[in-house]
Scaffold this motif. Structure first.
Motif, PDB file in Angstrom:
ATOM      1  N   THR A 128      -0.863  11.637   4.057  1.00  0.00           N
ATOM      2  CA  THR A 128      -0.789  11.419   2.615  1.00  0.00           C
ATOM      3  C   THR A 128      -2.070  11.946   1.997  1.00  0.00           C
ATOM      4  N   LYS A 129      -1.970  12.973   1.205  1.00  0.00           N
ATOM      5  CA  LYS A 129      -3.146  13.581   0.567  1.00  0.00           C
ATOM      6  C   LYS A 129      -2.915  13.600  -0.940  1.00  0.00           C
ATOM      7  N   SER A 185       1.246  12.910  -4.267  1.00  0.00           N
ATOM      8  CA  SER A 185       0.791  12.968  -2.872  1.00  0.00           C
ATOM      9  C   SER A 185       1.529  14.058  -2.108  1.00  0.00           C
ATOM     10  N   VAL A 225       2.758  14.705   1.526  1.00  0.00           N
ATOM     11  CA  VAL A 225       3.029  13.771   2.619  1.00  0.00           C
ATOM     12  C   VAL A 225       3.786  14.458   3.745  1.00  0.00           C
ATOM     13  N   TYR A 229       7.181  10.164   6.013  1.00  0.00           N
ATOM     14  CA  TYR A 229       6.395   9.250   5.193  1.00  0.00           C
ATOM     15  C   TYR A 229       7.180   7.994   4.799  1.00  0.00           C
ATOM     16  N   GLY A 277       2.758   4.164  -3.897  1.00  0.00           N
ATOM     17  CA  GLY A 277       2.141   5.070  -2.954  1.00  0.00           C
ATOM     18  C   GLY A 277       1.157   4.360  -2.059  1.00  0.00           C
ATOM     19  N   THR A 278       0.369   5.152  -1.329  1.00  0.00           N
ATOM     20  CA  THR A 278      -0.572   4.605  -0.354  1.00  0.00           C
ATOM     21  C   THR A 278      -1.969   5.152  -0.624  1.00  0.00           C
ATOM     22  N   TRP A 283       5.950  12.727  -4.897  1.00  0.00           N
ATOM     23  CA  TRP A 283       5.583  13.063  -3.526  1.00  0.00           C
ATOM     24  C   TRP A 283       6.253  14.378  -3.151  1.00  0.00           C
TER      25      TRP A 283
END
Length: 889
Positions: A173-174, A192, A194, A198, A267-268, A277
């Motif tokens: 996850t960026k 993100s 991913v 994910y 999200g994370t 995403w």
């Protein structure tokens, strides 16, 4: 066992039929009494003798009733209910005392609950709707010789997936972003990049459509798909039930919407709510620096590892480290000196959890201090009230109540206060659970997302705090009840302003504790305030007040590389022609922003690294006049020029740290540097600057011309004395003249950028300041209450002193000195404790000693002023004492 259960049930049922049980008991006892009287009459006794003898044989009707009640009911519960009813009546009889005590506890318990909710929602359970967060760990790279974490390359991640047996899933996850609206207003949206697993790996099932399928995260821009958030679906697409299959342009590329995330899933990433995403196959569209999925040296991934059930962090770390060692041996050109590390979620190195961790740690200690001060304040109130109830306690003891029963009653009253305080505190914490984000500024127009979480853990901790408050509150008056003397309790006692006797020491001790804790918080606030001021006034190595910064999102507008180059050249020409503009330039990454610099292994001609070291450095792609515009001095060499383009020889400018580390002669001018297999010549040496944090140590860094390593995205920097508002208007006009569909983002000074980068320190200063002020107010109230009570109990003493010739100034000095002695004791104790505790602020302090005399001196002055204000009114009231009336009464 069955008989015991039936007995317990009968006793329990009796609690709900007390009135009926008492009526039946009265009838039964009256029947026994009448039968005994009748029997005595048959023996020849008179009616009066027969009744007296029957009562004696029964042993007393009321005592018999009590014995029967004990046999049929649950005496402990009945006693507790009686204490509860009596405690509520006492609180209702003294509404002023009750409201003040509950308010103090609400502030103390509410502050604790609010911080607990922030810790829960930001550190321990940061991702609503994500399953099994206790098995989720952050994962990032490390490099030998570097202090901070780095990214992970995609090929390394694939090797981890193939070789790690203790990890259930590796999750990529960026954080990234795009512009969704092009026109008069550019709206930035956070998303993100991913991995395809994910949504399945974190247990989140889309509300509509699907997540990503296996294989959709591979291939070069091969799968232009997106899952959008519930909020984006509701607000931008108006909850369109037919949204699946429609397209949305993200960074200039049409993406097919394949799913809508469920409501409540953000999200994370701690700090921002993700709105979309995309699979990792689309990395090149959202990340500068080209296609990275096949480049082992491109470390851009931020990831999580979800461990298998029963696997510990240490076991997983050993396995991952072993795989990283094999990769280091197999790929020395890119992996030498590198490893991979796991972190608990509350230490995540690539989002705001790690950034806010030191602040929240300090806040936990601060709110405990505030709670203790609040409890000491309420304890003083209860102590004063217990003196007023000495006659009541004496009577209860005299008629047979045990001291244990009195203690239970006092603890019950403390419990009632604590429960009401906890209820009010949880309500206040619920209102304040989103308050933290108000202290953090929006970035690029996107507000942060830092919600607190009030779940059963926070409720349990708050219940523990409530129990602690009950013990403290019940303990204070019970110390006086334990010493209650029946023989002398009815005698009138006065507490002198000077001396005070045995009962005054406890009240005075509580005030000393309050003052000392408040002093510690004031010292902490002073240290943090000085640190913040020095951070914001320290030189970051570039100009901050005469340089403005903004961005124009060409990527989302669909610009290709050639069109973007032409637009940026023309915009620079137009901006430099504006009145008041000295110079302007573009650069890919903004210093002290959230954007990440490119990092790459390097080869320095003539430098032989140690066997276990892989030289790596970060770099930025900058345009002509960058150093002049930013105010970064060149030690030697030249600035980049427009002629440093695609057709020219590759060049670079290095900073002083890089020059000293890799060129021992200290003169890298004309030397060669290899980056990604390409050799470039060093044409300049620039002064060191701050790149990602004002607190970072000097590190190797270099710059390359944008035209020789071009990426469409980038920020615009303008050196001008004009205000951001004036430049924003002129800039918007020039941008629209080139393309009516484009608009710049907000225009800010680099000083504003510096201020935003220090927002965690601002949060710490603000919260400690607020709670320190609250603690100071509570301490002042406590001191005022003690002095007021001492004056009211010393009326005869003061009257006698004045009758013997003491003047108003003598009385004023007498009372004020007593209060200031308490303050001095509290300050002395607080200073001793603060000298030990302020070292814990080390992670938040910048160029400020934990023993800074200015912070201690300022806290002393504030405490002294507050104490003088708290003592003055009781002292002034003491000077108004009428000696004749005081002696007569």
């Amino acid at each position: 066992m069955r008989e015991l259960a039936l007995t317990f049930m009968h006793r329990l049922m009796a609690l709900f039929r007390l009135r009926r049980f008492d009526d039946d008991l009265d009838v039964e006892l009256r029947s026994h009494l009448e039968m005994a009287v009748e029997l005595n009459l048959r023996k020849g006794m008179t009616a009066e003798e027969a009744r007296r003898e029957a009562l004696l044989s029964l042993g007393g009707v009321e005592q018999t009733k009590e014995i029967c009640r004990d046999q049929r009911g649950l005496p402990m519960i009945e006693t507790a209910l009686q204490d509860l009813r009596f405690g509520l009546r006492m609180l209702r009889r003294n509404p002023g005392f009750s409201l003040l005590a509950i308010l103090c506890l609400t502030l103390g318990i509410g502050a604790n609950a609010a911080v607990f909710s922030w810790v829960e929602g930001i550190l321990f359970r940061p991702y609503p709707a994500v399953a099994h967060q206790e098995r989720l760990f952050a994962m990032a790279g490390t490099a030998r010789g570097e202090t901070g974490p780095t990214g992970i390359s995609w090929p390394d991640l694939l090797d981890l997936q193939r070789n790690c047996k203790l990890v259930d899933e590796f999750i990529v996850t960026k954080i990234t972003g795009t512009t969704l609206s092009i026109g008069d207003r550019a709206e930035r949206t956070i998303g993100s990049i991913v991995s395809a697993n994910y949504f399945d790996a974190i247990g989140v099932h889309p509300l509509l459509g699907r997540g990503f399928e296996p294989g959709e995260d591979s291939g070069r821009s091969a799968h232009p798909l997106t899952v959008i958030s519930y909020q984006l679906w509701k607000e931008r697409f108006h909850s369109d039930p037919q949204i699946i299959g429609k397209t949305q342009r993200l960074n200039g590329v049409l993406h097919t919407i394949v799913g809508v995330a469920p409501e409540g899933f953000y999200g994370t990433f701690v700090g921002w709510a993700m709105q979309f995403w995309v699979p990792a196959s689309m990395e090149e569209i959202f990340e500068a620096g080209g296609y990275k999925l096949e480049d082992r040296g491109a470390r851009w991934i931020e990831a999580y590892a979800r461990l298998k059930p029963g696997v510990t962090l240490e076991q997983a770390q050993q396995e991952i480290s072993a795989v990283a060692q094999r990769l280091e041996s197999s790929y020395p050109d890119t992996n030498r000196g590198r490893s991979i590390k796991l972190w608990p979620l509350w230490q995540t190195p690539f989002n705001n959890a790690g950034t806010l961790l030191p602040t929240l740690e300090i806040m936990l200690a601060v709110v405990v201090f505030v709670l203790l001060i609040a409890c000491a304040n309420v304890g003083n109130l209860l102590l004063v009230r217990s003196f007023a109830r000495r006659h009541e306690m004496t009577v209860r003891l005299a008629i047979g109540a045990g001291r244990g029963r009195l203690l239970r009653q006092l603890f019950t009253e403390g419990l009632i206060l604590s429960v009401f305080g906890a209820m009010g505190g949880l309500l206040a914490a619920h209102w304040c659970r989103h308050a933290l984000v108000l202290l953090l500024p929006a970035r690029a127009g996107v507000a942060m997302h830092l919600p607190g979480e009030i779940d059963w853990r926070v409720m349990a901790l708050s219940a523990g705090v409530c129990l602690l408050a009950t013990i403290l509150l019940g303990l204070v008056p019970s110390l006086q009840t334990r010493k209650l003397d029946l023989a002398g309790a009815l005698k009138t006692e006065t507490v002198g302003v000077v001396g005070g006797g045995g009962r005054a020491w406890l009240r005075s001790g509580l005030v000393v504790v309050q003052v000392s804790l408040s002093f510690i918080l004031l010292v902490g606030a002073g240290l943090l305030l000085q640190s913040l001021q020095r951070v914001r006034t320290a030189s970051p190595g570039f100009s901050t007040h005469d340089v403005l910064f903004t961005t124009v999102d060409l990527v989302s507008a669909g610009y290709d590389a050639q069109r973007a180059k032409s637009f940026q050249d023309e915009l620079i020409n137009r901006v430099q022609a504006l009145p008041g503009v000295e110079s302007a330039t573009f650069a890919r990454v903004t210093p002290l922003g959230y954007g990440t610099y490119s990092s790459t292994p390097i080869v320095v001609d003539g430098y032989q690294p140690p066997p276990d070291e892989q030289p790596t450095a970060q770099y930025n792609e900058v345009g002509p006049n960058y150093f002049v515009t930013m105010g970064i001095p060149l030690v030697s060499g030249r600035e980049f020029a427009r002629s440093d383009d695609e057709s020219a020889a590759l060049v670079a400018v290095v900073n002083e740290t890089m020059a000293a580390q890799y060129w021992r002669s200290g003169n890298p001018m004309g030397q060669r540097l290899q980056v990604k297999g390409r050799w470039m010549q060093v044409v300049g040496v620039a002064k060191d600057a701050k790149y990602q944090s004002l607190r970072e140590a000097p590190k190797p860094f270099f710059y390359v011309p944008r035209r020789q390593n071009f990426s469409i995205g980038g920020g615009l920097y303008i050196r001008t004395p004009l205000s951001p508002q004036s430049m924003a208007t002129a800039l918007a006009r020039e941008v629209r003249a080139l393309d009516p569909n484009l608009a710049p983002y907000e225009v800010i000074s680099l000083q504003e950028q510096v201020d935003r980068s220090t927002s965690p320190q601002l949060v710490a200063v603000t919260l400690v300041g607020i709670l320190g002020g609250l603690a100071l107010l509570l301490a002042a109230i406590g001191l005022y209450g003690v002095m007021s009570y001492a004056v009211s109990q010393s009326t005869r003493e003061l009257g006698l002193r004045m009758a013997l010739g003491a003047g108003a100034s003598n009385v004023l000095h007498l009372v004020m000195s007593r209060g200031l002695v308490l303050t001095a004791g509290g300050v002395a104790l607080g200073a001793a404790v603060a000298l030990a505790l302020t070292r814990l602020l080390g992670n938040l302090l910048y160029k400020v000693s934990p023993r800074d005399p200015l912070a201690f001196g300022s806290a002393f002055v504030v405490m002294a002023v507050a104490s003088l204000a708290a003592c003055f009114l009781p002292a002034w009231r003491a000077t108004r004492t009428d000696p004749a009336r005081a002696l007569r009464d």
